[in-house]
Design a protein around this motif. Structure first.
Motif, PDB file in Angstrom:
ATOM      1  N   ILE A   5       0.866  -1.180   0.000  1.00  7.48           N
ATOM      2  CA  ILE A   5       0.000   0.000   0.000  1.00  7.48           C
ATOM      3  C   ILE A   5       0.901   1.228   0.000  1.00  7.48           C
ATOM      4  O   ILE A   5       1.772   1.375   0.864  1.00  7.48           O
ATOM      5  CB  ILE A   5      -0.925   0.022   1.226  1.00  7.48           C
ATOM      6  CG1 ILE A   5      -1.886  -1.175   1.180  1.00  7.48           C
ATOM      7  CG2 ILE A   5      -1.714   1.325   1.275  1.00  7.48           C
ATOM      8  CD1 ILE A   5      -2.816  -1.259   2.370  1.00  7.48           C
ATOM      9  N   ALA A  99      -2.294  -0.852  -3.773  1.00 10.01           N
ATOM     10  CA  ALA A  99      -3.395   0.020  -3.348  1.00 10.01           C
ATOM     11  C   ALA A  99      -2.815   1.337  -2.855  1.00 10.01           C
ATOM     12  O   ALA A  99      -1.609   1.455  -2.617  1.00 10.01           O
ATOM     13  CB  ALA A  99      -4.227  -0.653  -2.258  1.00 10.01           C
ATOM     14  N   GLY A 293      -6.576  -1.624   5.651  1.00  9.24           N
ATOM     15  CA  GLY A 293      -5.772  -1.838   4.456  1.00  9.24           C
ATOM     16  C   GLY A 293      -5.891  -3.262   3.940  1.00  9.24           C
ATOM     17  O   GLY A 293      -5.952  -3.505   2.731  1.00  9.24           O
ATOM     18  N   LEU A 297      -7.707  -4.439   0.147  1.00  7.09           N
ATOM     19  CA  LEU A 297      -7.156  -5.299  -0.890  1.00  7.09           C
ATOM     20  C   LEU A 297      -7.981  -6.565  -1.097  1.00  7.09           C
ATOM     21  O   LEU A 297      -7.585  -7.453  -1.844  1.00  7.09           O
ATOM     22  CB  LEU A 297      -5.707  -5.660  -0.536  1.00  7.09           C
ATOM     23  CG  LEU A 297      -4.732  -4.478  -0.591  1.00  7.09           C
ATOM     24  CD1 LEU A 297      -3.415  -4.832   0.068  1.00  7.09           C
ATOM     25  CD2 LEU A 297      -4.505  -4.041  -2.023  1.00  7.09           C
TER      26      LEU A 297
END
Length: 381
Positions: A5, A99, A293, A297
Motif C-alpha cells: 500500500i 493500493a 488496508g 485489498l
C-alpha cells in the motif's frame, strides 16, 4: 503473496509521521515539502488475535502473522503528471503498489505549513486524484494511438485474430478515456472480466483501490469540531464516492510506536490527557488502519497451526483450496488432493483436534472448496 500500500498525499499532511508509527522505522519527517525523496518501505504485521489464540492452543514454538508492505511516497503536488515537483518519480512509485492510502489533513495549525495555504480536505483529495487521472489519460491516449494499426487490420479483415483483439481493446480504452475525461477514477466503473484484463495490463493508477486516512491532531482545532462546513463537505464526498476512510492521529500514534500492550494504553491516556473529548482518539488507530488496508485489498486469512509453528496466510477472497495452498508453496495447486478444515473458533471451543473431529467440526474438503476467513487448514498432497 506480495501486498503493498502506497502512502500518498500533499506535502506536510503527516505521511512520514504515519509511516514511522506503522513500521517503527525512522524516516525523515521534517516540516517542509519534499523531505522524503526516495520511498521508504516497511513490512507491517496485520493485527489478528485469532492467530495468537491458536498459537496458545497449540503451544507453538513460532508465531508468524500476515503482513502488508507500506511504502512512504514523497508528497504529490499539483502538476505532478507534467513533471512538477518530483512528479514522474512519484507517479512511478505509486504505479508499483497494489493500493493507495491517501493521507488527508483535517486539522488547522499555523505552525504546520500547508502547501496551498489553507486546509481544505476535499480540495486536497481532488488535487491528488486529478494528477492520477491526468497520468492515466496520458497512458490511455498513447495506447489508443499504438493499437490503431491493428484496429484497421481487424476492420479490413474480420477473421484476423489480432485485429479482433485490437478492436476490443480499443473499445475498452475508449470506455476508460471517457471516464478519465470526466475527471473520474477508473475504479468507480464496472468492468467485465475480459475488460479488466485489458485495463490491468496498462497498470493504471486510478484502477487501484483507494482508502483515505484522515489525519487529525490532538490539541489542535480538528475539522470535525469546526462549524465551518469543511467536515460536512468531506463526509458528503466520502458518501458520494462510497469511499473507505479511517480517522487517525499520526502524531499520537508515532509517539506510541515503541510501546506495547497495557503500557501503550497508559501512554496514550497520558499523551491525550484532556486534549480530546473524542473517545475514538483513545482507540488504537494503527491497528484499525492496518486492518482496513487488509480489507481494502479484498484479502482474507487462513491459518495453519501446530507445535512447531502457527501462521496466518494471506489469500484473495474467493480462492479455492488448491489456490490457497499456493500461499504456502506453488506446488500445492497441482499436487493438491484434499484439505482438512476447521473454523478457528470451533477448534478452540472443542479444546483439542480429537474432540473437534468427534463432533464433526473437522471437514475434508476437495478442490472446489472456497476457503473462508478464519479457516484452520491442513493440506494433503
Amino acid at each position: 503473496m506480495s501486498l503493498s500500500i502506497g502512502i500518498v498525499g500533499l506535502p506536510n499532511v503527516g505521511k512520514s509521521t504515519l509511516f514511522n508509527a506503522l513500521t517503527k522505522k525512522s524516516v525523515p519527517a521534517e516540516n517542509y515539502p519534499f523531505c522524503t525523496i526516495d520511498p521508504s518501505v516497511g513490512v507491517v504485521a496485520v493485527p489478528d488475535e485469532r492467530l495468537y489464540k491458536l498459537a496458545e492452543f497449540s503451544k507453538t514454538q513460532k508465531t508468524i502473522p500476515a503482513i502488508i508492505e507500506f511504502v512512504d511516497i514523497a508528497g504529490l503536488v499539483k502538476g505532478a503528471s507534467e513533471g512538477e515537483g518530483l512528479g514522474n518519480k512519484f507517479l512511478q512509485n505509486i504505479r508499483e503498489v497494489d493500493a493507495i492510502l491517501e493521507i488527508v489533513r483535517i486539522f488547522d495549525d499555523s505552525n504546520v505549513i500547508h502547501v496551498h495555504g489553507g486546509v481544505d480536505p476535499v480540495s486536497d483529495i481532488e488535487v491528488i486524484n486529478l494528477e492520477l487521472v491526468l497520468a492515466d489519460q496520458d497512458t490511455v491516449l498513447k495506447r489508443i494511438s499504438n493499437v490503431q494499426k491493428d484496429v484497421k487490420r481487424g476492420e479490413s479483415n474480420p477473421s484476423d485474430a489480432r485485429g479482433k483483439e485490437a478492436i476490443f481493446e480499443a473499445e475498452v480504452l475508449e470506455k476508460a478515456k471517457a471516464q478519465l475525461d470526466a475527471g473520474k477514477l477508473l475504479n468507480q466503473l464496472e468492468w467485465s472480466e475480459k475488460e479488466a484484463l485489458v485495463v490491468k495490463g496498462l497498470h493504471l493508477l486510478t484502477m487501484k483501490p483507494i482508502m483515505y486516512g484522515l489525519n487529525k491532531k490532538a490539541g489542535a482545532p480538528n475539522l470535525e469540531n469546526t462549524p465551518d462546513g469543511r467536515w460536512e463537505k468531506l463526509m458528503n464526498f466520502m458518501k458520494e464516492q462510497k469511499a473507505q476512510y479511517v480517522i487517525i492521529d499520526a502524531g499520537i500514534e508515532n509517539e506510541l510506536k515503541d510501546f506495547e500492550g497495557s503500557e501503550r494504553d497508559e501512554m496514550r491516556e497520558a499523551l491525550l490527557g484532556d486534549l480530546s473529548s473524542d473517545a475514538s482518539a483513545k482507540e488504537d488507530g494503527i491497528d484499525d488502519l492496518i486492518k482496513a488496508g487488509y480489507l481494502l485489498l479484498n484479502l482474507i486469512t487462513y491459518f495453519t497451526t501446530g507445535e512447531k509453528e502457527t501462521r496466518a496466510w494471506t489469500i484473495g477472497r474467493g480462492w479455492t483450496a488448491p489456490l490457497a495452498g499456493t500461499a504456502i508453496h506453488t506446488d500445492f495447486k497441482d499436487k493438491f488432493i484434499r484439505a482438512e478444515v476447521v473454523f478457528w473458533k470451533d477448534l478452540l471451543d472443542a479444546s483439542s483436534y480429537g474432540i473437534a473431529r468427534e463432533k464433526g467440526l473437522v471437514r475434508t474438503e476437495g478442490k472446489e472448496y472456497i476457503v473462508k476467513d478464519g479457516d484452520v487448514m491442513e493440506f494433503r498432497i
